[in-house]
Design a protein around this motif. Sequence first.
Motif, PDB file in Angstrom:
ATOM      1  N   LEU A  71       0.832  -1.204   0.000  1.00 29.64           N
ATOM      2  CA  LEU A  71       0.000   0.000   0.000  1.00 29.64           C
ATOM      3  C   LEU A  71       0.866   1.253   0.000  1.00 29.64           C
ATOM      4  CD1 LEU A  71      -2.792   1.334   0.177  1.00 29.64           C
ATOM      5  CD2 LEU A  71      -2.619   1.105   2.673  1.00 29.64           C
ATOM      6  N   LYS A  72       1.928   1.237   0.799  1.00 28.85           N
ATOM      7  CA  LYS A  72       2.834   2.388   0.850  1.00 28.85           C
ATOM      8  C   LYS A  72       3.506   2.606  -0.503  1.00 28.85           C
ATOM      9  CE  LYS A  72       6.075   4.651   3.877  1.00 28.85           C
ATOM     10  NZ  LYS A  72       5.261   5.797   4.218  1.00 28.85           N
ATOM     11  N   LYS A 119      -0.080  12.151  -0.442  1.00 27.57           N
ATOM     12  CA  LYS A 119      -0.691  11.218   0.500  1.00 27.57           C
ATOM     13  C   LYS A 119       0.409  10.419   1.188  1.00 27.57           C
ATOM     14  CE  LYS A 119      -4.992  10.708  -2.096  1.00 27.57           C
ATOM     15  NZ  LYS A 119      -4.840  11.926  -2.838  1.00 27.57           N
ATOM     16  N   ASP A 120       0.054   9.824   2.301  1.00 24.29           N
ATOM     17  CA  ASP A 120       0.993   8.999   3.051  1.00 24.29           C
ATOM     18  C   ASP A 120       0.214   7.862   3.691  1.00 24.29           C
ATOM     19  OD1 ASP A 120       3.388   8.160   4.090  1.00 24.29           O
ATOM     20  OD2 ASP A 120       3.460   9.649   5.687  1.00 24.29           O
ATOM     21  N   VAL A 121       0.919   6.804   4.039  1.00 26.86           N
ATOM     22  CA  VAL A 121       0.305   5.689   4.741  1.00 26.86           C
ATOM     23  C   VAL A 121       0.728   5.803   6.190  1.00 26.86           C
ATOM     24  CG1 VAL A 121       0.122   3.188   4.914  1.00 26.86           C
ATOM     25  CG2 VAL A 121       0.396   4.252   2.683  1.00 26.86           C
ATOM     26  N   SER A 122      -0.241   5.887   7.057  1.00 28.85           N
ATOM     27  CA  SER A 122       0.031   6.052   8.471  1.00 28.85           C
ATOM     28  C   SER A 122      -0.129   4.721   9.183  1.00 28.85           C
ATOM     29  CB  SER A 122      -0.920   7.081   9.076  1.00 28.85           C
ATOM     30  OG  SER A 122      -0.801   7.102  10.471  1.00 28.85           O
ATOM     31  N   ASP A 152      11.549   7.875   0.840  1.00 24.82           N
ATOM     32  CA  ASP A 152      10.529   6.972   1.380  1.00 24.82           C
ATOM     33  C   ASP A 152      10.445   5.691   0.566  1.00 24.82           C
ATOM     34  OD1 ASP A 152       9.895   8.729   3.386  1.00 24.82           O
ATOM     35  OD2 ASP A 152       8.060   9.481   2.433  1.00 24.82           O
ATOM     36  N   LEU A 153      10.604   5.814  -0.749  1.00 24.38           N
ATOM     37  CA  LEU A 153      10.566   4.652  -1.630  1.00 24.38           C
ATOM     38  C   LEU A 153      11.718   3.696  -1.306  1.00 24.38           C
ATOM     39  CD1 LEU A 153       8.917   3.643  -4.122  1.00 24.38           C
ATOM     40  CD2 LEU A 153      10.661   4.721  -5.532  1.00 24.38           C
ATOM     41  N   ALA A 154      12.910   4.230  -1.101  1.00 27.30           N
ATOM     42  CA  ALA A 154      14.069   3.399  -0.754  1.00 27.30           C
ATOM     43  C   ALA A 154      13.879   2.733   0.606  1.00 27.30           C
ATOM     44  CB  ALA A 154      15.335   4.241  -0.764  1.00 27.30           C
TER      45      ALA A 154
END
Length: 131
Positions: free
Chosen positions: A20-21, A40-43, A101-103
């Motif tokens: 999802l992230k 957007k972000d996944v919390s 964030d992807l890494a």
Amino acid sequence: MNLFSNTMATIENGLNYSSLKQKVISQNIANEATPGYKAKDVSFKETLQTEVNRSVSAYRTDVRHYDFNIRNASTQGVVTRENVSYNENGNSVDVDNEMADLATNQIYYNALIDRMSGKFSSLQNVIRGGK
């Protein structure tokens, strides 16, 4: 029979979170030049709260006890970063931050896959009789 004492289910949940992230980060990068787009972000906190609300019920005997019935979690833990604007067109995507964030997410995903592979190797070793 409960193999690995729910370890596989926990790893699966972690993989679902990582997937999802990954989708959310990819969506943010794809909309980097879209005017007015809010990143957007996944919390994890929101995701955890959703699961707790779904699976835990409690009876409060005192007002000082934690209330498990709070229903303020957003859908699937995806939250929009409001009130942030990096570009003059109202876009809030910071590509450098998204790539970091992807890494980080890729490292997390690889660690989960390694753990799952180790569990399957252990099971394979048991099936072969330790040979």
